[in-house]
Design a protein around this motif. Sequence first.
Motif, PDB file in Angstrom:
ATOM      1  N   UNK A  57    -127.054 -90.930 -46.906  1.00 48.66           N
ATOM      2  CA  UNK A  57    -128.205 -91.089 -46.013  1.00 48.66           C
ATOM      3  C   UNK A  57    -127.858 -90.814 -44.564  1.00 48.66           C
ATOM      4  N   UNK A  58    -126.654 -91.180 -44.154  1.00 46.17           N
ATOM      5  CA  UNK A  58    -126.222 -90.897 -42.780  1.00 46.17           C
ATOM      6  C   UNK A  58    -126.102 -89.398 -42.553  1.00 46.17           C
ATOM      7  N   UNK A  59    -125.562 -88.694 -43.532  1.00 47.34           N
ATOM      8  CA  UNK A  59    -125.427 -87.242 -43.401  1.00 47.34           C
ATOM      9  C   UNK A  59    -126.789 -86.558 -43.381  1.00 47.34           C
ATOM     10  N   UNK A  60    -127.722 -87.077 -44.160  1.00 49.71           N
ATOM     11  CA  UNK A  60    -129.083 -86.511 -44.149  1.00 49.71           C
ATOM     12  C   UNK A  60    -129.689 -86.611 -42.756  1.00 49.71           C
ATOM     13  N   UNK A  61    -129.522 -87.763 -42.110  1.00 49.73           N
ATOM     14  CA  UNK A  61    -130.053 -87.961 -40.758  1.00 49.73           C
ATOM     15  C   UNK A  61    -129.373 -87.014 -39.772  1.00 49.73           C
ATOM     16  N   UNK A  62    -128.055 -86.951 -39.830  1.00 46.69           N
ATOM     17  CA  UNK A  62    -127.313 -86.130 -38.866  1.00 46.69           C
ATOM     18  C   UNK A  62    -127.668 -84.653 -39.012  1.00 46.69           C
ATOM     19  N   UNK A  63    -127.722 -84.148 -40.242  1.00 46.44           N
ATOM     20  CA  UNK A  63    -128.026 -82.730 -40.449  1.00 46.44           C
ATOM     21  C   UNK A  63    -129.448 -82.390 -40.005  1.00 46.44           C
ATOM     22  N   UNK A  64    -130.402 -83.255 -40.336  1.00 48.27           N
ATOM     23  CA  UNK A  64    -131.774 -83.013 -39.891  1.00 48.27           C
ATOM     24  C   UNK A  64    -131.861 -83.074 -38.365  1.00 48.27           C
ATOM     25  N   UNK A  65    -131.214 -84.066 -37.760  1.00 49.04           N
ATOM     26  CA  UNK A  65    -131.223 -84.202 -36.298  1.00 49.04           C
ATOM     27  C   UNK A  65    -130.532 -83.035 -35.619  1.00 49.04           C
ATOM     28  N   UNK A  66    -129.463 -82.532 -36.224  1.00 49.73           N
ATOM     29  CA  UNK A  66    -128.750 -81.393 -35.646  1.00 49.73           C
ATOM     30  C   UNK A  66    -129.693 -80.197 -35.487  1.00 49.73           C
ATOM     31  N   UNK A  67    -130.521 -79.953 -36.500  1.00 50.89           N
ATOM     32  CA  UNK A  67    -131.444 -78.822 -36.422  1.00 50.89           C
ATOM     33  C   UNK A  67    -132.677 -79.145 -35.578  1.00 50.89           C
ATOM     34  N   UNK A  68    -133.060 -80.416 -35.486  1.00 48.92           N
ATOM     35  CA  UNK A  68    -134.119 -80.778 -34.538  1.00 48.92           C
ATOM     36  C   UNK A  68    -133.643 -80.588 -33.104  1.00 48.92           C
ATOM     37  N   UNK A  69    -132.406 -80.976 -32.834  1.00 49.98           N
ATOM     38  CA  UNK A  69    -131.804 -80.778 -31.506  1.00 49.98           C
ATOM     39  C   UNK A  69    -131.767 -79.297 -31.157  1.00 49.98           C
ATOM     40  N   UNK A  70    -131.353 -78.471 -32.123  1.00 50.09           N
ATOM     41  CA  UNK A  70    -131.302 -77.026 -31.898  1.00 50.09           C
ATOM     42  C   UNK A  70    -132.691 -76.454 -31.607  1.00 50.09           C
TER      43      UNK A  70
END
Length: 331
Positions: free
Chosen positions: A212-225
């Motif tokens: 679940x932590x990785x799901x958040x980080x990966x989604x946030x990484x692309x939202x940040x981009x």
Amino acid sequence: MKIVWLLLITVFSYANEYDWIRIYRENGVEALEKKIDAVLQTQEYWKEVLKDKDTRFGYYEDLKYLFVASKDAPTLESPRLKLYALENGKWVEKLNVNSLVGSKGGHKQKEGDLATPIGVYTLDKRLVNLDQYYGPLAFSTSYPNLYDRVQKRTGYGIWIHGMPLNGNREELNTRGCIAIENNILTSVDKMIDHRDSLLITFSNEISTVKKGDLEVILADLFQWKEAWKNNEITSYLSFYSKDFIRYDGQKYNAFAAVKKQIFNKGQQKNIQFSKINISPYPNEEGKNLFKIGYYQDYKAYLKGNLNYSSKGNKELYVELKNGKMQILAEK
């Protein structure tokens, strides 16, 4: 075009494939790219990607070998150095041996304190023809990494190396390095390519990474981009901790002011991320920290003309806090 269709093959399992065909027929490839960008920003997509992956030690698109080293000895045991190989999406243990580490516990803080660092490090070089004290060869690490430097930690020359060739090993600890028996080090050297390897060092025990932590980080990484790409300054800065420090020492307020000026120019940007690796970052503060490494291809246009471009490996050190990625350091 090839890249777009490869991505589509991946995301077809996430949505009805006929929706993608309809989008393509009605609006073309650019509409498909926008749809893909939108999907990459969702945790649901990454949940699907991660469901069958071995994520105990993070998420890796560009890594083959992982060293995991304890710097404190469990009861009745020596500190251990383990080596894993990523095979068909699973981490397979290849090595589990005793090791010698620095005598000082906790984080390495300064040069000469005899502490082995806690953190995540690349293996930068394979070293030979060394003083016999270090055995037949050594792998140098990237300590101090960016996060160490912004934390004002000093020192250098932290290696994985062997034992003295003359057989005279009187010390029970190293000066901060990780040392293993020479025959084992030689067999490891034949097995790995240091350029495809990473070292995670920890104190006491390493926590298993939650999907679940990785799901958040990966989604946030692309939202940040996406916020960066579209000059959405408020959304972009929301992914930065107020404790953020850039590689050159610039702190959050100064960084935010500079970014506002740049975003106000209204540049059109093309930003691509690939070879994403996400590692848990052990620490004594009890924070949920991660290191994100990726390859970035960046182009910015002003009034239709290429204004700036760059390609290269990037690093983010982030804390997952209140369900959101917060960038602490960036290079």
